[in-house]
Design an enzyme around this catalytic site. Structure first.
Site, short mmCIF file in Angstrom:
data_model
loop_
_atom_site.label_atom_id
_atom_site.label_comp_id
_atom_site.label_asym_id
_atom_site.label_seq_id
_atom_site.Cartn_x
_atom_site.Cartn_y
_atom_site.Cartn_z
N SER A 103 7.72 8.73 -12.20
CA SER A 103 8.21 9.62 -11.17
C SER A 103 7.27 10.82 -11.06
CB SER A 103 9.66 10.05 -11.48
OG SER A 103 10.27 10.64 -10.36
N GLU A 224 6.01 2.75 -6.23
CA GLU A 224 7.48 2.71 -6.21
C GLU A 224 7.98 4.03 -5.65
OE1 GLU A 224 9.75 4.68 -8.14
OE2 GLU A 224 8.15 5.87 -9.03
N HIS A 294 12.61 3.42 -10.17
CA HIS A 294 13.82 4.12 -10.60
C HIS A 294 14.95 3.11 -10.77
CE1 HIS A 294 11.36 7.49 -9.30
NE2 HIS A 294 12.23 8.32 -9.82
#
Length: 324
Positions: A103, A224, A294
Site C-alpha cells: 500500500s 493493485e 488489499h
C-alpha cells in the site's frame, strides 16, 4: 526463530486490538518481536510527525532484524521522500534485513529502487495481515463471530518461506479470459531475468515524473489498489500508458482491485472492461488474478529482484529462486 522489527512509517494505528493480535501471533509462531518505541504514536492522521516517522525508519534500518515489518499503510511516506535514509535501508537490506509492506509502502520501495537500493518485499502489514480477528478472539469477547477472518494460510506460508530462506517463487491460475488474450499460446517464457517492480497503483502513478521515479525498462510491473472505481483505475493506467511506461515492460501483472462500488451510471462498465481496454492499447501481455493486494490471500513479492515469468497452460509462475 526470526527477529522481526515492527514500526510505523505511514498512518497512525487506530485498531490497537489488531496491533496486539498481530504481535502475539508472530510471537506464537516462534519469532522475536521488537516493537519500535513510536509504533503507536499519533499526530494528525500519521504515526507521529515527519521527524518521528523518519527516526522510526532509521531505527528499523539499524535494528539488525531479519525482517522490518510495517504496522499498516495509509498515507505518509510521500511527504518523506526527500529525507528517507536510502543508504541506511540499502545497507540493512544488503546485510539481510527484509523490509516488508504494501500500500503506502510502495512509495519507499520504488524510491529505493530509483536510488539503486536493494530488494524489498511487497507483502502483509502487521495489523491487516497478522492482526486479523479469529474465531478464538470472538469467543473471548473481542468481536463478533461474523467478523472472524484469521490470518490467511497462504500468506502465512509465504511469510515463513521468506524468513527461513526457502522462498523461490509464486504462481496462480489464470482466468480463461487471460488464456484467450494470449491467443491460445501455451508454455510461454514471457520474461527472463527481468526486474520485478510495482505495488499500489495510486502510489505508483503519483510518483511519475518525480526525482524518485524508477525508470524501469524491460521489467515485470505488478499493480493493485483498493477503494478506487474502475474508471479511476483506468485513468491511472492511461497516465502510465501515455507516458510510455507500460509499453516498455515485458509484462503487466494485475493483482486485486477491491472495495469499490459500481453504479447504474456505469451501464456495464467494469474492471473487466478496463482490462479489455488496456489490452487493446498494448502489445505487452497483461495477466490478471495475481494474489496480491488489499486482500487476505497475499503472496510476497521481491521488489527490485530479477525474476522469470512463465505461463504453462493456464498456470502463471513468477520465479526468483536464484536470489538464494
Amino acid at each position: 526463530m526470526a527477529h522481526i522489527y515492527v514500526y510505523s512509517p505511514s498512518g497512525a494505528v487506530r485498531d490497537k486490538a489488531a496491533f496486539r493480535r498481530g504481535v502475539k501471533r508472530l510471537q506464537a509462531l516462534g519469532h522475536e518481536v521488537e516493537v519500535d518505541p513510536d509504533a503507536l504514536a499519533s499526530w494528525q492522521r500519521f504515526a507521529g510527525d515527519d521527524a518521528t516517522r523518519l527516526a522510526a525508519i532509521g531505527r528499523a534500518a539499524a535494528s539488525g532484524a531479519d525482517a522490518a515489518l510495517t504496522t499498516r499503510g495509509g498515507y505518509g511516506l510521500t511527504r518523506l521522500l526527500p529525507a528517507l535514509p536510502y543508504k541506511a535501508i540499502a545497507r540493512a537490506s544488503g546485510k539481510g534485513t527484509k523490509f516488508i509492506g504494501f500500500s503506502d509502502f510502495t512509495v519507499l520501495q520504488l524510491a529505493l529502487l530509483a536510488q539503486g537500493g536493494g530488494v524489498t518485499w511487497a507483502g502483509p502489514a502487521l495489523c491487516e495481515g497478522f492482526g486479523a480477528r479469529s474465531a478464538d478472539d470472538a469467543a473471548e469477547g473481542h468481536g463478533g463471530a461474523a467478523g472472524a477472518t484469521s490470518p490467511d494460510e497462504i500468506m502465512l506460508a509465504c511469510f515463513q518461506d521468506l524468513l527461513d530462506g526457502s522462498s523461490e517463487g509464486t504462481g496462480w491460475r489464470l482466468p480463461a479470459a487471460d488464456a484467450a488474450a494470449l491467443a491460445g499460446r501455451r508454455d510461454l517464457h514471457l520474461a527472463h531475468h527481468a526486474p520485478l517492480w510495482g505495488g499500489n497503483l495510486a502510489m505508483l502513478a503519483s510518483m511519475l515524473g518525480t526525482l524518485w521515479w524508477p525508470a524501469v525498462e524491460g521489467g515485470v510491473l505488478f499493480l493493485e489498489d483498493v477503494g478506487e472505481h474502475p474508471y479511476r483505475i483506468e485513468r491511472m493506467l492511461a497516465q502510465l500508458l501515455h507516458a510510455g511506461v507500460l509499453a516498455r515492460q515485458k509484462a503487466i501483472l494485475l493483482g486485486q482491485f477491491t472495495e469499490y462500488r459500481l453504479t447504474p451510471h456505469d451501464r456495464g462498465y467494469s474492471m473487466a472492461k478496463v482490462v479489455d481496454w488496456l489490452r487493446s492499447q498494448l502489445k505487452v501481455p497483461v495477466l490478471t488474478g495475481l494474489p496480491f493486494g488489499h486482500v487476505p490471500t497475499k503472496v510476497l513479492l521481491p521488489v527490485g529482484a530479477r525474476i522469470d515469468l512463465l505461463v504453462e497452460g493456464r498456470e502463471a509462475l513468477v520465479l526468483w529462486g536464484h536470489l538464494h
